[in-house]
Design a protein around this motif. Sequence first.
Motif, PDB file in Angstrom:
ATOM      1  N   ALA A 152      41.844  36.231  39.206  1.00 37.28           N
ATOM      2  CA  ALA A 152      43.091  36.419  38.450  1.00 37.28           C
ATOM      3  C   ALA A 152      42.801  36.508  36.950  1.00 37.28           C
ATOM      4  CB  ALA A 152      44.072  35.285  38.744  1.00 37.28           C
ATOM      5  N   HIS A 153      41.901  35.675  36.464  1.00 43.17           N
ATOM      6  CA  HIS A 153      41.522  35.710  35.051  1.00 43.17           C
ATOM      7  C   HIS A 153      40.954  37.075  34.681  1.00 43.17           C
ATOM      8  CE1 HIS A 153      40.107  34.285  31.166  1.00 43.17           C
ATOM      9  NE2 HIS A 153      38.963  34.872  31.436  1.00 43.17           N
TER      10      HIS A 153
ATOM     11  N   ARG B  26      46.412  28.187  37.280  1.00 41.90           N
ATOM     12  CA  ARG B  26      46.861  28.455  35.904  1.00 41.90           C
ATOM     13  C   ARG B  26      45.820  28.038  34.872  1.00 41.90           C
ATOM     14  NH1 ARG B  26      52.111  27.261  37.867  1.00 41.90           N
ATOM     15  NH2 ARG B  26      51.661  25.071  37.648  1.00 41.90           N
ATOM     16  N   ALA B  27      45.036  27.017  35.172  1.00 40.56           N
ATOM     17  CA  ALA B  27      43.989  26.583  34.236  1.00 40.56           C
ATOM     18  C   ALA B  27      42.971  27.710  34.034  1.00 40.56           C
ATOM     19  CB  ALA B  27      43.301  25.322  34.754  1.00 40.56           C
ATOM     20  N   GLU B  28      42.706  28.452  35.083  1.00 38.00           N
ATOM     21  CA  GLU B  28      41.750  29.561  35.016  1.00 38.00           C
ATOM     22  C   GLU B  28      42.421  30.846  34.530  1.00 38.00           C
ATOM     23  OE1 GLU B  28      37.998  31.147  35.235  1.00 38.00           O
ATOM     24  OE2 GLU B  28      38.451  29.089  35.790  1.00 38.00           O
ATOM     25  N   ALA B  29      43.678  31.038  34.925  1.00 36.90           N
ATOM     26  CA  ALA B  29      44.415  32.276  34.598  1.00 36.90           C
ATOM     27  C   ALA B  29      45.835  31.888  34.170  1.00 36.90           C
ATOM     28  CB  ALA B  29      44.436  33.199  35.812  1.00 36.90           C
TER      29      ALA B  29
ATOM     30  N   GLY C 291      47.517  42.502  38.869  1.00 35.11           N
ATOM     31  CA  GLY C 291      46.992  42.391  40.221  1.00 35.11           C
ATOM     32  C   GLY C 291      47.886  41.498  41.049  1.00 35.11           C
ATOM     33  N   VAL C 292      47.690  41.548  42.338  1.00 32.72           N
ATOM     34  CA  VAL C 292      48.407  40.683  43.268  1.00 32.72           C
ATOM     35  C   VAL C 292      47.365  40.048  44.167  1.00 32.72           C
ATOM     36  CG1 VAL C 292      50.074  40.565  45.175  1.00 32.72           C
ATOM     37  CG2 VAL C 292      50.514  42.095  43.232  1.00 32.72           C
TER      38      VAL C 292
END
Length: 168
Positions: free
Chosen positions: A69-70, A93-96, A77-78
């Motif tokens: 995702a990042h 969310r921490a990564e992306a 993207g999905v």
Amino acid sequence: MSTPKVVVVMGVAGTGKTTIGPLLAARLDVPYAEGDDFHPPANIAKMSAGTPLTDEDRWPWLDAIGSWAHGRAALGGVVSCSALKRSYRDRLRAEAPGVVFVHLAGDRSLIEDRMSHRQGHFMPTALLDSQFATLQPLQEDEAGVVVDVSGSPEEITGRAAKALAELP
């Protein structure tokens, strides 16, 4: 959605993440990634045997999805991912940080019926109760939408795309 976002299609097993994810990606004109493909073989073996994964099992899987995702952050993207707990979504969310969630939600009996008719999937219906017990719905401070899974895949995808377009 004016700028491409990375959308995580989430929900318990059997809600249609693998069906709706590619349809939504096509509608948004972005690539799709199947979340199950990020599982290490040991996780698939556990689930195939009817053993629920532990959080320790899930961290590397979530980190791999978050990394994907990042990498898609400016491109869109999905990706499908159960993301049942808030802590799992926080990890993504921490990564992306810009990910948006589409929570596919529905009646347990409908989901169980759909699961009982699918073939070739490693997740048995026996684990559905543990999935519902683990589920922590999206909270107000989480970017995302809840989409009902009744109806055809095209109807569900349409509701998801409309709800995403209405996000601030």
